[in-house]
Design an enzyme around this catalytic site. Structure first.
Site, short mmCIF file in Angstrom:
data_model
loop_
_atom_site.label_atom_id
_atom_site.label_comp_id
_atom_site.label_asym_id
_atom_site.label_seq_id
_atom_site.Cartn_x
_atom_site.Cartn_y
_atom_site.Cartn_z
N HIS A 53 0.81 -1.21 0.00
CA HIS A 53 0.00 0.00 0.00
C HIS A 53 0.84 1.27 0.00
O HIS A 53 0.28 2.37 0.00
CB HIS A 53 -0.90 0.00 1.23
CG HIS A 53 -0.14 0.01 2.54
ND1 HIS A 53 0.73 -0.98 2.87
CD2 HIS A 53 -0.12 0.89 3.56
CE1 HIS A 53 1.26 -0.72 4.06
NE2 HIS A 53 0.77 0.42 4.49
N CYS A 54 2.18 1.15 -0.01
CA CYS A 54 3.02 2.34 0.10
C CYS A 54 3.97 2.54 -1.07
O CYS A 54 3.86 3.53 -1.79
CB CYS A 54 3.84 2.28 1.41
SG CYS A 54 2.85 2.48 2.90
N ILE A 55 4.91 1.61 -1.26
CA ILE A 55 6.01 1.85 -2.19
C ILE A 55 5.54 2.07 -3.63
O ILE A 55 6.02 2.99 -4.30
CB ILE A 55 7.04 0.70 -2.14
CG1 ILE A 55 7.55 0.54 -0.70
CG2 ILE A 55 8.21 0.98 -3.06
CD1 ILE A 55 8.19 1.77 -0.12
N ASP A 93 2.73 5.73 -2.95
CA ASP A 93 2.99 7.00 -2.28
C ASP A 93 3.93 7.93 -3.04
O ASP A 93 3.66 9.14 -3.14
CB ASP A 93 3.54 6.76 -0.87
CG ASP A 93 2.52 6.08 0.04
OD1 ASP A 93 1.40 5.81 -0.44
OD2 ASP A 93 2.85 5.81 1.20
#
Length: 419
Positions: A259-261, A264
């Site tokens: 959900h990030c790399i 974001d």
């Protein structure tokens, strides 16, 4: 009776937060639009990897309750928004869930309330999107209510760092807002790190993940040319990380997920382009490299089979581990999905094994196998995509006809090719 905190969004971020707040005696109400999630939680059933059913039962015993009723926000001293912000088609963040949650809060906000946004987004969102919506009814942020951005830092499956012992960055609309946010989190988080304001807190989260994104892209690109130059990159990294300063080890792989790399850094790149009119070249190049890794793995798989005198088309390829990181069931943005789809598009018969995934809805054409070792013995090529702790990778490599290790974890074997 007043509720200490309403947490909107009961997923991988909101639920661990609710757990820690409950542990210190705060009365916590969880709000989610998913009726199934709410029913399961109230029945003591967890739906995230990091919390067990026993953890949920303990939360309920401490007074935790889940609901779909937004009117109960009016009971809250504090509201924390922990909803997802996926990428929109234009590459920016899809703020639909955030705007919906903020709308709920705006309908029930009252003087003295603390409102915190944890959802990852681009710099300026708290001030330009959240604040106007909350102030529309006449209350003023920093005067009548406190407004804070505090980026989530949850790392699913991390057994060392969780919501309690991961330092919490807190940036308020005013210094008094920051103090209110710090006091709220300080009751159940070991370390609170204040920033100058909301934009600094928003950007800090993006910097963290952009740093990782770029460094992963660096080693992924090195993996390509080291293979061509017959250099063992894994050995290179082991040698480099012996330096006690100035170096942090990153490792190549079949792509980035979660959900990030993969998401974001694009918020930051989008924001730079939209506001300043020029590209954030590091991020865009990193995205190009990392998103291209599944195709590179397919190309390498094709070469490995060619050396065995086999074509990729018609060959059976077994994928081991299809989640985005080891030892959890989370499949968000997993590189295994484009990898499997590209293999199938080239005519391969794709099978998979994952102890955490019973049904792989993202790739319905892939057949699940129950016995990894037996399937490896039957497949023309076995690809280790995710190294779960349940796997004896050396034994699986020995059982396989041909084994492609994209994680660099198998010891020397004449059957093994490393990324």
């Amino acid at each position: 009776m007043a509720v200490d905190a309403v947490i909107i969004g009961l997923g991988y971020v909101g639920l661990p937060l609710a757990q820690e707040a409950s542990r210190v005696g705060k009365t916590v109400l969880g709000l989610d639009i998913n009726e199934g999630v709410v029913a399961d939680l109230n029945a003591g059933r967890s739906h995230v990897d990091d919390l067990s059913d026993a953890d949920i039962a303990a939360m309920i015993e401490a007074g935790f309750e889940a609901t779909t009723d937004e009117s109960r926000i009016a009971e809250a001293k504090a509201v924390v928004i922990c909803v997802p912000t996926p990428l929109a088609e234009d590459g920016g963040p899809d703020l639909g869930a955030v705007e919906s949650a903020v709308g709920m809060v705006a309908r029930h906000i009252h003087p003295g309330m603390l409102v915190i946004l944890e959802s990852t987004t681009y710099p300026g969102t708290t001030d330009e999107v959240v604040r106007p919506a909350l102030e529309a009814g006449g209350l003023v942020a920093g005067q009548d209510f406190h407004l804070v951005f505090s980026p989530e830092r949850i790392d699913p499956g991390n057994e060392k760092f969780g919501a309690k012992n991961t330092p919490k960055v807190v940036g308020g609309h005013t210094p008094a807002c920051t103090e209110a946010g710090a006091a709220f989190y300080g009751a159940f988080v070991d370390t609170v790190v204040p920033t100058k304001g909301t934009r600094e807190a928003e950007t800090a989260k993006l910097l963290e993940n952009t740093y990782r994104h770029i460094n992963i892209a660096l080693v992924n690109e090195m993996a390509r040319f080291c293979h061509e130059l017959d250099i063992d990159l894994w050995d290179v990294i082991e040698a480099a990380k012996s330096k006690p300063f100035g170096f942090q080890a990153f490792y190549p792989g079949p792509g980035v997920g979660g959900h990030c790399i993969p998401i974001d850094p694009n918020y930051l790149s989008y924001n730079v382009r939209a506001r300043l009119g020029y590209p954030f070249r590091f991020v865009e190049l990193a995205q190009e490299i990392n998103s291209g890794m599944p195709a590179y793995v397919v190309s390498r798989a094709q070469d490995i089979l060619n050396e065995e005198g086999k074509a990729l088309k018609g060959s059976t390829v077994l994928l081991l581990g299809v989640t985005y990181k080891p030892n959890i069931a989370d499949q968000r943005e997993s590189p295994a999905v484009p990898l499997a789809k590209q293999l199938a598009a080239k005519g391969a018969i794709v099978r998979y094994h994952d102890p955490h995934v019973s049904t792989w809805r993202a790739v319905p054409e892939a057949q699940r196998v129950d016995d990894a070792a037996a399937a490896a013995g039957e497949a023309d090529l076995t690809v280790l995509v995710q190294s779960h702790r349940e796997y004896d990778v050396d034994a699986l490599a020995q059982a396989a006809r041909t084994f492609f290790d994209t994680r660099g974890v198998v010891t020397e074997s004449d059957k093994v090719t490393r990324l």
